[in-house]
Scaffold this motif. Sequence first.
Motif, short mmCIF file in Angstrom:
data_model
loop_
_atom_site.label_atom_id
_atom_site.label_comp_id
_atom_site.label_asym_id
_atom_site.label_seq_id
_atom_site.Cartn_x
_atom_site.Cartn_y
_atom_site.Cartn_z
N CYS A 85 19.67 5.99 21.74
CA CYS A 85 18.91 5.94 23.02
C CYS A 85 18.33 4.55 23.44
N ASN A 87 16.08 4.36 26.03
CA ASN A 87 15.03 4.85 26.84
C ASN A 87 13.84 5.01 26.03
N CYS A 89 11.07 8.01 26.31
CA CYS A 89 10.30 8.79 26.94
C CYS A 89 9.36 9.49 25.94
N TYR A 91 7.91 12.09 25.44
CA TYR A 91 8.15 13.54 24.86
C TYR A 91 9.25 13.64 23.81
N CYS A 92 9.93 12.62 23.47
CA CYS A 92 11.06 12.77 22.85
C CYS A 92 11.40 12.16 21.50
N PHE A 94 13.92 10.97 20.13
CA PHE A 94 15.04 10.02 19.98
C PHE A 94 14.69 8.67 20.94
N SER A 95 13.15 8.82 21.31
CA SER A 95 12.83 7.69 22.39
C SER A 95 12.97 6.39 21.32
N GLY A 130 21.79 11.00 23.38
CA GLY A 130 20.75 10.20 24.23
C GLY A 130 21.44 9.45 25.13
N GLU A 131 20.60 8.32 25.65
CA GLU A 131 21.48 7.60 26.64
C GLU A 131 21.21 6.05 26.29
N LYS A 199 16.36 5.48 32.53
CA LYS A 199 15.78 6.78 32.90
C LYS A 199 14.39 6.64 33.81
N GLN A 337 15.81 16.19 17.49
CA GLN A 337 15.13 16.02 18.86
C GLN A 337 13.96 16.64 19.00
S1 SF4 Z 1 17.49 11.16 24.35
FE1 SF4 Z 1 16.86 11.66 26.38
S2 SF4 Z 1 14.92 12.70 26.51
FE2 SF4 Z 1 15.22 11.33 24.28
S3 SF4 Z 1 14.30 9.51 24.75
FE3 SF4 Z 1 16.56 9.55 25.22
S4 SF4 Z 1 16.55 9.84 27.65
FE4 SF4 Z 1 14.46 10.28 26.69
#
Ligand code: SF4
Length: 370
Positions: A85, A87, A89, A91-92, A94-95, A130-131, A199, A337
């Motif tokens: 990922c 991004n 985030c 709360y995640c 995988f950040s 993830g992104e 995101k 996650q």
């Molecule tokens: S997997 Fe989704 S929620 Fe987790 S960090 Fe990446 S974009 Fe954010």
Amino acid sequence: MSNFRTIFDQYNWEAVSQSIYSKTSLDVERALKRDKRDIEDFKALISPAAAPYLEQMAQLSHQLTLKRFGKTMQLYIPMYLSNECQNICTYCGFSLDNKIPRRTLNGLEILKEVETLKSMGYEHVLLVTGEANKTVGVDYFEQVLELIRPHFAHISMEVQPLRQHEYEKLLPLGLNTVLVYQETYHKEDYKKHHPKGKKSNFYFRLDTPDRLGKAGVHKVGLGTLIGLEDWRTDSFFTALHLDYLERTYWKTKYTISFPRLRPFSGGLEPKVAMNDRELVQLICAYRIFNEEVELSISTRETEIFRNNVIKLGITSMSAGSKTNPGGYTVEPQSLEQFEISDERSPQAIVEMLKAQDYEPVWKDWEAAYQ
Ligand code: SF4
């Protein structure tokens, strides 16, 4: 051409919040009595004033759900394909700033996971990544859909928001449903929770259900991550979004989830806690407001809670889930996650449903119906 953004921009978070918290028992009683409810009724049903009416709301929600869906429960399972990922985030697990081994499943690994899910009886799979555009972009999704399409009756995706033409590319390959949670409709705090990566663009995410509707996807999933901001105000905006989408893309079906923030490695504490009674209130409020929408509950919630909400409006649930890539067979030890709460097997869930006189539905969709 319309989009939800123009409606959303007319609202002010504080004013909406104030209006929800100033609802009275008279507003709640009126909302319960009416045949057709509007967004003001929804506000009343999620307000603190509705708390003493929970029993009445639960009975009404049960009746409305029975009338539209019967005693059925759709079953689905997530398949995490990648934890890569770009991004951040807050709360995640995988950040990007979380230093964990990153992994994306290849074709052979995906087929091994598919075999395990099929042996559990699943026909509806939710693909999660993830992104990360380079590794899990549209080309990867095309390959995955081609690979797994013969094995499932219903394929959902919860991945990065895409462009309309990209969704249009994936639909003929077997994509049925896309879940895209706004996380929070609080525009300013959204930035705090998403400081880096694609995101962090609030409006690109907000516009995604419009792009899905225009692309002609079969079903769209909405929701917010409960715990980030005031859940009542966030739920109002979710209901407003749903209402707009149903009127604009009336051929598309909709589903709502209510994920509560769960612990994960290095995780964020909820800013606003929501207790079980409040979650029941929210589930019933959605059902009373909208008789058609699917309501889904995941294994984030506890066994006892899930057993008890079956009859209150929920129409779909996951079971036996893993939230790590390769979690079923290929690499069970990779980082999750978030932590699962209800760890029962699909078979145990089926038995629980049957004990409550509910029919588990493994297959709710046939490509021939399209
Ligand atoms: S997997 Fe989704 S929620 Fe987790 S960090 Fe990446 S974009 Fe954010």
